[in-house]
Design a protein around this motif. Structure first.
Motif, mmCIF file in Angstrom:
data_model
loop_
_atom_site.group_PDB
_atom_site.id
_atom_site.type_symbol
_atom_site.label_atom_id
_atom_site.label_comp_id
_atom_site.label_asym_id
_atom_site.label_seq_id
_atom_site.Cartn_x
_atom_site.Cartn_y
_atom_site.Cartn_z
ATOM 1 N N ALA A 93 0.812 -1.229 0.000
ATOM 2 C CA ALA A 93 0.000 0.000 0.000
ATOM 3 C C ALA A 93 0.838 1.268 0.000
ATOM 4 C CB ALA A 93 -0.953 0.008 1.198
ATOM 5 N N LYS A 94 2.052 1.199 -0.525
ATOM 6 C CA LYS A 94 2.935 2.363 -0.665
ATOM 7 C C LYS A 94 3.261 3.035 0.669
ATOM 8 C CE LYS A 94 4.014 3.916 -4.200
ATOM 9 N NZ LYS A 94 5.248 3.697 -4.980
ATOM 10 N N VAL A 95 3.125 2.302 1.790
ATOM 11 C CA VAL A 95 3.448 2.920 3.081
ATOM 12 C C VAL A 95 4.941 3.194 3.192
ATOM 13 C CG1 VAL A 95 1.487 1.874 4.280
ATOM 14 C CG2 VAL A 95 3.668 0.655 4.193
ATOM 15 N N GLY A 96 5.751 2.547 2.338
ATOM 16 C CA GLY A 96 7.184 2.782 2.363
ATOM 17 C C GLY A 96 7.569 4.188 1.934
ATOM 18 N N GLU A 97 6.634 4.933 1.334
ATOM 19 C CA GLU A 97 6.919 6.302 0.926
ATOM 20 C C GLU A 97 7.376 7.142 2.121
ATOM 21 O OE1 GLU A 97 6.995 7.975 -1.881
ATOM 22 O OE2 GLU A 97 6.433 6.333 -3.189
ATOM 23 N N ALA A 98 6.742 6.930 3.270
ATOM 24 C CA ALA A 98 7.058 7.738 4.452
ATOM 25 C C ALA A 98 8.404 7.389 5.066
ATOM 26 C CB ALA A 98 5.954 7.567 5.501
ATOM 27 N N SER A 99 9.008 6.291 4.620
ATOM 28 C CA SER A 99 10.256 5.850 5.245
ATOM 29 C C SER A 99 11.416 6.801 4.969
ATOM 30 C CB SER A 99 10.625 4.438 4.767
ATOM 31 O OG SER A 99 11.031 4.446 3.406
ATOM 32 N N LEU A 100 11.294 7.680 3.978
ATOM 33 C CA LEU A 100 12.382 8.623 3.700
ATOM 34 C C LEU A 100 12.678 9.478 4.930
ATOM 35 C CD1 LEU A 100 14.406 9.926 1.763
ATOM 36 C CD2 LEU A 100 12.602 11.506 1.051
ATOM 37 N N VAL A 101 11.639 9.890 5.638
ATOM 38 C CA VAL A 101 11.830 10.712 6.839
ATOM 39 C C VAL A 101 12.638 9.941 7.874
ATOM 40 C CG1 VAL A 101 10.658 11.999 8.662
ATOM 41 C CG2 VAL A 101 9.661 11.923 6.370
ATOM 42 N N LEU A 102 12.361 8.640 8.007
ATOM 43 C CA LEU A 102 13.096 7.807 8.973
ATOM 44 C C LEU A 102 14.546 7.624 8.549
ATOM 45 C CD1 LEU A 102 10.401 5.036 9.599
ATOM 46 C CD2 LEU A 102 10.871 7.071 10.974
ATOM 47 N N HIS A 103 14.770 7.356 7.261
ATOM 48 C CA HIS A 103 16.134 7.165 6.775
ATOM 49 C C HIS A 103 16.947 8.451 6.905
ATOM 50 C CE1 HIS A 103 15.409 3.130 5.458
ATOM 51 N NE2 HIS A 103 14.481 3.490 4.584
ATOM 52 N N LEU A 104 16.304 9.582 6.637
ATOM 53 C CA LEU A 104 17.007 10.858 6.781
ATOM 54 C C LEU A 104 17.298 11.161 8.249
ATOM 55 C CD1 LEU A 104 15.148 13.105 4.162
ATOM 56 C CD2 LEU A 104 17.430 12.109 3.975
ATOM 57 N N GLY A 105 16.374 10.757 9.136
ATOM 58 C CA GLY A 105 16.586 10.967 10.561
ATOM 59 C C GLY A 105 17.813 10.239 11.077
ATOM 60 N N ARG A 106 18.102 9.078 10.483
ATOM 61 C CA ARG A 106 19.268 8.295 10.913
ATOM 62 C C ARG A 106 20.582 8.975 10.534
ATOM 63 N NH1 ARG A 106 16.552 2.792 8.687
ATOM 64 N NH2 ARG A 106 15.259 2.301 10.503
ATOM 65 N N ILE A 107 20.534 9.895 9.579
ATOM 66 C CA ILE A 107 21.777 10.579 9.187
ATOM 67 C C ILE A 107 21.742 12.051 9.604
ATOM 68 C CG2 ILE A 107 22.366 9.022 7.293
ATOM 69 C CD1 ILE A 107 21.065 10.880 5.330
ATOM 70 N N GLY A 108 20.884 12.344 10.593
ATOM 71 C CA GLY A 108 20.924 13.660 11.234
ATOM 72 C C GLY A 108 19.968 14.709 10.744
ATOM 73 N N VAL A 109 18.998 14.356 9.910
ATOM 74 C CA VAL A 109 18.047 15.346 9.395
ATOM 75 C C VAL A 109 16.826 15.405 10.311
ATOM 76 C CG1 VAL A 109 16.563 15.990 7.448
ATOM 77 C CG2 VAL A 109 18.807 14.968 7.024
#
Length: 265
Positions: A93-109
């Motif tokens: 269901a394309k819920v992976g779209e929101a994962s960018l925020v999580l991945h960016l959070g891991r590198i300090g964003v």
């Protein structure tokens, strides 16, 4: 792991239905795969890899323009972009779209800047795709190369009007989000604990959106061109490699392949 298994089951089921409805036999698919030159496969793979580099460059500009104080390097952003697209393909269901925020959070964003990067990236993706599809429809319809599809010129004109409206929304993103936030205040939604948290976060996102300058948005729009040239280029290279042909066996031209791939996406 469960989500991955469910996604695989859904994908296999969808492919099975496609085989059934299209009258396709697995042996025919394998025969088509064997005809693809190795050079075609390697070219498509190389172009596919470039997509993440271009996405990372666009994302870097958007994060810097949104006021993020510690913008990650190109390598980290490329890895985050690749992980994000992988999630969006695998998770249901394309819920992976929101994962960018999580991945960016891991590198300090910060989350609000990550969400701005996600929203603007996807809006620019949609804007570029709608514009390309509109131009393609116009070209096919006006040329008359495909009898019976002259109506595509009208569809192309509508799509281009839609792209202008979408561009306006992007340029006024902070104002649009601010309007939605003020509406929620009038409805009293922020009086609840959850509503107050959402309103506070939305206010941060609105501020980050408003801080993105128009030159930065235009630069992101320019980066969207190589992103989608690469995305559609993969389909064109593969379509040419497998020898896609029209109903009468005629070879498909550039605009035919652009129309099919952009419409499918």
């Amino acid at each position: 792991m469960l989500k991955l298994v469910l996604s695989a089951v859904v994908a296999i089921g969808a492919i099975g239905l496609l085989f059934h409805w299209g009258g396709i036999r697995p042996a025919e698919v394998l025969a088509a795969v064997r005809t693809i030159p190795v050079s075609t496969f390697l070219a498509a793979l190389g172009i596919q890899a470039l997509i993440y580099v271009f996405r990372a460059a666009r994302l870097r500009g958007l994060l810097a323009a949104s006021g993020d104080e510690t913008v990650p390097g190109a390598r980290d952003l490329t890895a985050a972009s690749a992980a994000w697209i992988l999630d969006s393909h695998i998770l249901p269901a394309k819920v992976g779209e929101a994962s960018l925020v999580l991945h960016l959070g891991r590198i300090g964003v910060k989350p609000e800047h990550g969400l701005v990067g996600l929203l603007l990236s996807r809006l620019f993706d949609l804007l570029t795709l709608v514009t390309l599809l509109g131009v393609t429809c116009l070209a096919i319809g006006i040329s008359g190369a495909r009898p019976g599809l002259e109506w595509l010129s009208g569809l192309g004109a509508l799509l281009l009007v839609g792209s202008v409206l979408l561009a306006t929304v992007i340029l006024r993103g902070g104002a649009v989000l601010g309007l939605a936030r003020r509406l929620s205040v009038r409805l009293g939604l922020e009086k609840t604990t959850l509503g107050a948290r959402i309103s506070s976060f939305t206010h941060k996102v609105e501020a980050a959106l408003r801080s993105v300058s128009r030159p930065a948005l235009f630069q992101a729009a320019l980066w969207s061109l190589p992103v989608w040239a690469a995305v559609l280029g993969v389909y064109i290279v593969l379509g040419t490699g497998v020898g896609l042909a029209g109903p009468g066996g005629e070879s498909l031209g550039l605009f035919d392949l652009l129309f099919g791939s952009s419409l499918a996406i």
